[in-house]
Design a protein around this motif. Sequence first.
Motif, PDB file in Angstrom:
ATOM      1  N   ARG A 144       0.849  -1.186   0.000  1.00 21.07           N
ATOM      2  CA  ARG A 144       0.000   0.000   0.000  1.00 21.07           C
ATOM      3  C   ARG A 144       0.884   1.234   0.000  1.00 21.07           C
ATOM      4  N   THR A 145       0.301   2.344  -0.403  1.00 19.28           N
ATOM      5  CA  THR A 145       1.064   3.581  -0.487  1.00 19.28           C
ATOM      6  C   THR A 145       0.456   4.644   0.419  1.00 19.28           C
ATOM      7  N   MET A 146       1.155   5.733   0.569  1.00 15.78           N
ATOM      8  CA  MET A 146       0.643   6.886   1.306  1.00 15.78           C
ATOM      9  C   MET A 146       1.378   8.118   0.819  1.00 15.78           C
ATOM     10  N   ASN A 147       0.646   9.135   0.477  1.00 14.84           N
ATOM     11  CA  ASN A 147       1.225  10.394   0.023  1.00 14.84           C
ATOM     12  C   ASN A 147       0.866  11.484   1.024  1.00 14.84           C
ATOM     13  N   LYS A 148       1.789  11.763   1.938  1.00 12.81           N
ATOM     14  CA  LYS A 148       1.585  12.790   2.952  1.00 12.81           C
ATOM     15  C   LYS A 148       2.919  13.427   3.303  1.00 12.81           C
ATOM     16  N   PRO A 149       2.908  14.731   3.578  1.00 10.38           N
ATOM     17  CA  PRO A 149       4.121  15.339   4.116  1.00 10.38           C
ATOM     18  C   PRO A 149       4.484  14.675   5.445  1.00 10.38           C
ATOM     19  N   LEU A 150       5.759  14.580   5.724  1.00 13.44           N
ATOM     20  CA  LEU A 150       6.221  13.927   6.946  1.00 13.44           C
ATOM     21  C   LEU A 150       5.546  14.479   8.192  1.00 13.44           C
ATOM     22  N   VAL A 151       5.423  15.813   8.276  1.00 14.24           N
ATOM     23  CA  VAL A 151       4.891  16.417   9.500  1.00 14.24           C
ATOM     24  C   VAL A 151       3.401  16.157   9.688  1.00 14.24           C
ATOM     25  N   ASP A 152       2.715  15.713   8.638  1.00 13.44           N
ATOM     26  CA  ASP A 152       1.289  15.429   8.747  1.00 13.44           C
ATOM     27  C   ASP A 152       1.001  13.953   9.032  1.00 13.44           C
ATOM     28  N   MET A 153       2.044  13.137   9.078  1.00 12.95           N
ATOM     29  CA  MET A 153       1.853  11.713   9.287  1.00 12.95           C
ATOM     30  C   MET A 153       1.721  11.386  10.762  1.00 12.95           C
ATOM     31  N   SER A 154       0.806  10.465  11.056  1.00 19.04           N
ATOM     32  CA  SER A 154       0.627   9.979  12.423  1.00 19.04           C
ATOM     33  C   SER A 154       1.413   8.688  12.628  1.00 19.04           C
ATOM     34  N   MET A 155       1.512   8.260  13.865  1.00 18.86           N
ATOM     35  CA  MET A 155       2.143   6.971  14.150  1.00 18.86           C
ATOM     36  C   MET A 155       1.370   5.845  13.478  1.00 18.86           C
ATOM     37  N   ALA A 156       0.046   5.979  13.444  1.00 22.51           N
ATOM     38  CA  ALA A 156      -0.781   4.950  12.812  1.00 22.51           C
ATOM     39  C   ALA A 156      -0.498   4.882  11.314  1.00 22.51           C
ATOM     40  N   ASP A 157      -0.317   6.041  10.673  1.00 17.82           N
ATOM     41  CA  ASP A 157       0.023   6.060   9.254  1.00 17.82           C
ATOM     42  C   ASP A 157       1.303   5.266   9.010  1.00 17.82           C
ATOM     43  N   TRP A 158       2.325   5.574   9.792  1.00 20.73           N
ATOM     44  CA  TRP A 158       3.614   4.903   9.649  1.00 20.73           C
ATOM     45  C   TRP A 158       3.466   3.394   9.867  1.00 20.73           C
ATOM     46  N   ASP A 159       2.826   3.033  10.977  1.00 20.81           N
ATOM     47  CA  ASP A 159       2.714   1.618  11.333  1.00 20.81           C
ATOM     48  C   ASP A 159       1.890   0.831  10.318  1.00 20.81           C
TER      49      ASP A 159
ATOM     50  N   ARG B 282      15.427   3.972  -4.078  1.00 15.40           N
ATOM     51  CA  ARG B 282      16.721   4.500  -4.526  1.00 15.40           C
ATOM     52  C   ARG B 282      16.766   6.017  -4.582  1.00 15.40           C
ATOM     53  N   VAL B 283      15.652   6.642  -4.971  1.00 13.47           N
ATOM     54  CA  VAL B 283      15.617   8.096  -5.115  1.00 13.47           C
ATOM     55  C   VAL B 283      14.510   8.660  -4.238  1.00 13.47           C
ATOM     56  N   ALA B 284      14.664   9.911  -3.845  1.00 11.23           N
ATOM     57  CA  ALA B 284      13.691  10.537  -2.952  1.00 11.23           C
ATOM     58  C   ALA B 284      12.642  11.328  -3.724  1.00 11.23           C
ATOM     59  N   MET B 285      11.408  11.241  -3.257  1.00  8.43           N
ATOM     60  CA  MET B 285      10.319  12.049  -3.786  1.00  8.43           C
ATOM     61  C   MET B 285       9.543  12.632  -2.611  1.00  8.43           C
ATOM     62  N   LYS B 286       9.035  13.823  -2.785  1.00 11.64           N
ATOM     63  CA  LYS B 286       8.273  14.465  -1.718  1.00 11.64           C
ATOM     64  C   LYS B 286       7.041  13.645  -1.348  1.00 11.64           C
ATOM     65  N   ASN B 287       6.667  13.733  -0.091  1.00 16.99           N
ATOM     66  CA  ASN B 287       5.428  13.146   0.436  1.00 16.99           C
ATOM     67  C   ASN B 287       5.396  11.616   0.370  1.00 16.99           C
ATOM     68  N   THR B 288       6.563  10.983   0.373  1.00 17.50           N
ATOM     69  CA  THR B 288       6.591   9.516   0.308  1.00 17.50           C
ATOM     70  C   THR B 288       7.377   8.902   1.465  1.00 17.50           C
ATOM     71  N   ALA B 289       7.503   9.602   2.585  1.00 16.70           N
ATOM     72  CA  ALA B 289       8.408   9.165   3.658  1.00 16.70           C
ATOM     73  C   ALA B 289       8.210   7.706   4.058  1.00 16.70           C
ATOM     74  N   VAL B 290       7.011   7.331   4.441  1.00 14.79           N
ATOM     75  CA  VAL B 290       6.815   5.969   4.929  1.00 14.79           C
ATOM     76  C   VAL B 290       6.826   4.961   3.786  1.00 14.79           C
ATOM     77  N   TYR B 291       6.261   5.334   2.646  1.00 13.61           N
ATOM     78  CA  TYR B 291       6.282   4.429   1.492  1.00 13.61           C
ATOM     79  C   TYR B 291       7.721   4.156   1.065  1.00 13.61           C
ATOM     80  N   ALA B 292       8.522   5.212   0.973  1.00 11.02           N
ATOM     81  CA  ALA B 292       9.918   5.052   0.565  1.00 11.02           C
ATOM     82  C   ALA B 292      10.696   4.231   1.589  1.00 11.02           C
TER      83      ALA B 292
END
Length: 244
Positions: A87-102, A139-149
């Motif tokens: 699954r994916t998630m597109n959110k800025p890092l600061v808007d992500m919750s612990m539940a989003d990450w987990d 391999r490469v970074a994209m905005k709003n993909t912290a947990v997915y990446a």
Amino acid sequence: MTQDLTQRTALVTGAARGIGRATALTLRARGAQVVATDLSDSVHDLADHGIETLTGNIAEEDCAIRSVAMATERFGKLDILVNNAGRTMNKPLVDMSMADWDDVMAVNARGTFLHTREAVKAMLSTGGVIVNVASIVARVAMKNTAVYAASKGAIAQLTKVVAVEYGDRGIRANAVLPGVVETDILNGIMPDSRATLASYGPAHPLGRVGQPQDIAEIVAFLASPASAFMTGALVTADGGYTAL
């Protein structure tokens, strides 16, 4: 070397749609006996194509155990595991919750770990192949993909460790890193997942985004004897996007 998979047994996760469905059908067409799993009951539509099906949440240990057991009990062995579900998630890092990450890490990272662990157990005496579907964001970074990446990076590194740890037992592990592929992965995030993804076509040297079959063909190659000297490889398939 050949891509004929006759007499091989494959397990494909996330097979109800997109890359997973294309992969299950491609492996079956090349002669493999296939067990296809997914969270969605629509995976059972693949049964009409001579594929065994099972529903379950890949983040749960029992799903991995049941899936591998179905392959070994129905067909006597497991030769190929394709860890595709995610699954994916597109959110800025600061808007992500612990539940989003987990939630994302549980499906992408833990689910891949659990299925890999159970598959390796089944392959220790016979050898086998594991193909993981990661992403170019491993391999490469994209905005709003912290947990997915992060989750896909974990899959890429797990692939390499398995290759090194079990190569002497005849087990190969490789990963394909797709770029933008026109699937339903953004459903619930964007109004029209496929149209949104297809709109990135002009940003690619090939002038289009990928289709599920594009990735399925690479997975099938990595699962076959034709790639016998490949292990621990991360194979990028992105239409040239990361070459820019």
